[in-house]
Design an enzyme around this catalytic site. Structure first.
Site, mmCIF file in Angstrom:
data_model
loop_
_atom_site.group_PDB
_atom_site.id
_atom_site.type_symbol
_atom_site.label_atom_id
_atom_site.label_comp_id
_atom_site.label_asym_id
_atom_site.label_seq_id
_atom_site.Cartn_x
_atom_site.Cartn_y
_atom_site.Cartn_z
ATOM 1 N N SER A 22 0.820 -1.221 0.000
ATOM 2 C CA SER A 22 0.000 0.000 0.000
ATOM 3 C C SER A 22 0.848 1.262 0.000
ATOM 4 O O SER A 22 0.317 2.364 0.100
ATOM 5 C CB SER A 22 -0.933 -0.005 1.214
ATOM 6 O OG SER A 22 -0.183 -0.148 2.394
ATOM 7 N N ASN A 109 -2.553 -2.280 12.779
ATOM 8 C CA ASN A 109 -3.986 -1.992 12.757
ATOM 9 C C ASN A 109 -4.334 -0.719 13.532
ATOM 10 O O ASN A 109 -5.095 0.127 13.048
ATOM 11 C CB ASN A 109 -4.782 -3.174 13.326
ATOM 12 C CG ASN A 109 -4.592 -4.437 12.497
ATOM 13 O OD1 ASN A 109 -3.965 -4.394 11.436
ATOM 14 N ND2 ASN A 109 -5.114 -5.554 12.978
ATOM 15 N N SER A 276 -11.758 26.745 -28.106
ATOM 16 C CA SER A 276 -11.988 25.527 -28.872
ATOM 17 C C SER A 276 -10.884 25.393 -29.911
ATOM 18 O O SER A 276 -10.441 26.379 -30.493
ATOM 19 C CB SER A 276 -13.354 25.608 -29.557
ATOM 20 O OG SER A 276 -13.380 24.758 -30.683
ATOM 21 N N GLU A 289 -17.503 23.283 -15.780
ATOM 22 C CA GLU A 289 -17.941 21.958 -16.241
ATOM 23 C C GLU A 289 -17.153 20.856 -15.534
ATOM 24 O O GLU A 289 -17.712 19.823 -15.148
ATOM 25 C CB GLU A 289 -17.765 21.845 -17.753
ATOM 26 C CG GLU A 289 -18.678 22.786 -18.515
ATOM 27 C CD GLU A 289 -18.290 22.859 -19.983
ATOM 28 O OE1 GLU A 289 -19.041 22.319 -20.807
ATOM 29 O OE2 GLU A 289 -17.229 23.438 -20.290
#
Ligand code: ARG
Length: 458
Positions: A22, A109, A276, A289
């Site tokens: 991990s 743990n 664009s 957006e």
């Protein structure tokens, strides 16, 4: 080196090792892991498990490890399964065999749950300030808006005129609730798992209350079994983050809509819009957006963790290793979005005339009904009469606004109509009538601004 090789005769399959490891995720808790260890070493010392020399050596070693992390000098080994292993491995390199005493009475743990909570305790204030930054931008816009009027919508249909300032503040309050929720969460994060052992508690006679205090936790967890498995705080955190995402998404949707040519209520500054590759004229609200889109991803993170937690047996299960990635990702997402939205709103251009032109007299139809109420007619009747006036004005033979309907036409609907009826169609008058707490009148909004400012200072 793994922390658990003793009973095995074969080493872990390399693919299984990669699945199990991990470190790529939990290395973000490096500092917290070292701090937890420093506190645990002190607890072991106080409990006479570590001698003065051992404690001094471990503390010094851990201080070096911490410094290595802080300065970016720490190098991970390919055998570091997780951050806990990495820290202990490095400590062993630094101080040799004494390092092996640090893990006495502790388990990964209780350790990982402690690290995670410590990490969140520093992340929450960062989020709180990013949220207040955006709230400040909203209040500033509300102050700048003055008497600017805009159409208010329900069902996305023109409904009643409102103050632009009122609209700005309608996006402030959800964020205020988000801040309150996050602040409230702190008390459920601030519970120390360390000293719970693997599940049953630690045999070391540690003063857990003192340990909690030394790490900045409010209290020590009351039940070791619960403590190593409790991830409510992570789920709650993701809910808070998701709720913020949804609030930002709602705001974004409106900005996207209102910057379209059809509405034209706002124009984004060049610094916060994109073009664009094909259409030279385009100015796109990408940041809004993306914010709207990322709210969807946040929902996925929350539901993903809830699904992981569902049906787990009590105490630690490795499934819980899935808890950190979504929490880190949600934090990163919000910390990326919030300042950008604040910047985009700060620099947005308001088009008051476009807003004003979008207010038509039909939006004062409620005021027309209220006008007859002031002449003593029950609202249920005046609603019907005003409705008939709307129909008469919209009638193809006339096709006019309510303000253009003749007095005769009004009086044909009700003799209570008088020449002063036309005052009803002033949108500012309509706004000013809504003066109760929370309404859109100038005074009411001014009071709101004062309260919002106070909240931000608190
Ligand atoms: N990497 C683990 C996690 O994130 C740490 C705890 C491991 N505990 C264990 N018993 N293997 O949950």
């Amino acid at each position: 080196m793994t922390l658990w090789g003793g009973r095995f005769t074969q080493s872990l399959d390399s693919l299984a090792w990669a699945l199990n490891a991990s470190l790529p995720v939990d290395q973000r808790m490096a500092i917290q892991d070292v701090e937890g260890s420093i506190a645990w070493a002190s607890a072991l010392h106080k409990a006479n498990i570590l001698s003065d020399e051992e404690h001094a050596s471990i503390s010094l070693g851990l201080a070096t490890v911490k410094e290595e992390f802080a300065s970016g000098q720490f190098s991970f080994a390919p055998t570091d399964e997780d951050i806990h292993t990495a820290v202990e491995r490095r400590l062993t390199e630094l101080i040799d065999i004494t390092a092996g005493k640090l893990h006495t009475g502790r388990s990964r743990n209780d350790q990982v749950a402690t690290d995670f909570r410590l990490w969140m305790l520093q992340a929450i204030p960062e989020l709180l300030s990013a949220l207040s930054l955006l709230q400040t931008a909203l209040v500033e816009q509300a102050e700048l808006a003055g008497e600017t009027l805009m159409p208010g919508y329900t069902h996305l249909q023109r409904a009643q005129p409102i103050l632009l300032a009122h609209w700005w503040l309608s996006h402030y309050h959800p964020l205020q609730r988000d801040r309150e929720r996050l602040t409230d969460l702190i008390k459920r994060v601030s519970i120390l798992p360390l000293g719970s052992g693997a599940l049953a508690g630690t045999p070391v006679p540690v003063d857990r209350a003192a340990l909690a205090k030394s790490l900045g936790f409010a209290v020590a967890s009351p039940n070791s079994l619960d403590s190593v498995s409790d991830r409510d705080f992570a789920a709650e955190f993701l809910f808070c983050a998701t709720m913020t995402g949804i609030h930002l998404s709602k705001l974004s949707e409106q900005i996207v809509l209102y910057t379209s040519a059809e509405f034209g209520f706002f124009e984004l500054s060049d610094a916060f819009s994109t073009g664009s590759s094909l259409m030279p004229q385009k100015k796109n609200p990408d940041v809004f957006e993306l914010t709207r889109g990322k709210a969807g991803t946040l929902i996925g993170m929350l539901t993903g963790l809830l699904a992981t937690l569902k049906g787990l047996p009590s105490t630690y299960d490795k499934d819980l290793q899935e808890d950190k990635a979504p929490v880190f990702a949600a934090t990163d997402t919000l910390l990326a979005i919030l300042p950008v939205i604040a910047g985009a709103l700060r620099t947005i251009t308001v088009k008051p005339e476009r807003m004003r032109n979008a207010i038509d007299s039909f939006m004062m139809a409620t005021d027309l009904a209220d006008y007859l109420v002031s002449k003593g007619i029950p609202f249920r009747e005046t609603h019907a009469i005003a409705g008939k006036a709307v129909r008469a004005a919209m009638d193809a033979s006339r096709n006019v606004g309510l303000e253009e309907l003749s007095l005769e036409a009004y009086q044909a609907l009700s003799p209570a109509f008088e020449a002063d009826v036309y005052q009803v169609f002033d949108p500012l008058k309509s706004v000013e009538k809504r003066n109760a707490i929370g309404g859109t009148s100038l005074q009411s909004v001014k009071n709101q601004i004062t309260k919002c400012r106070e909240n931000l200072q608190a």
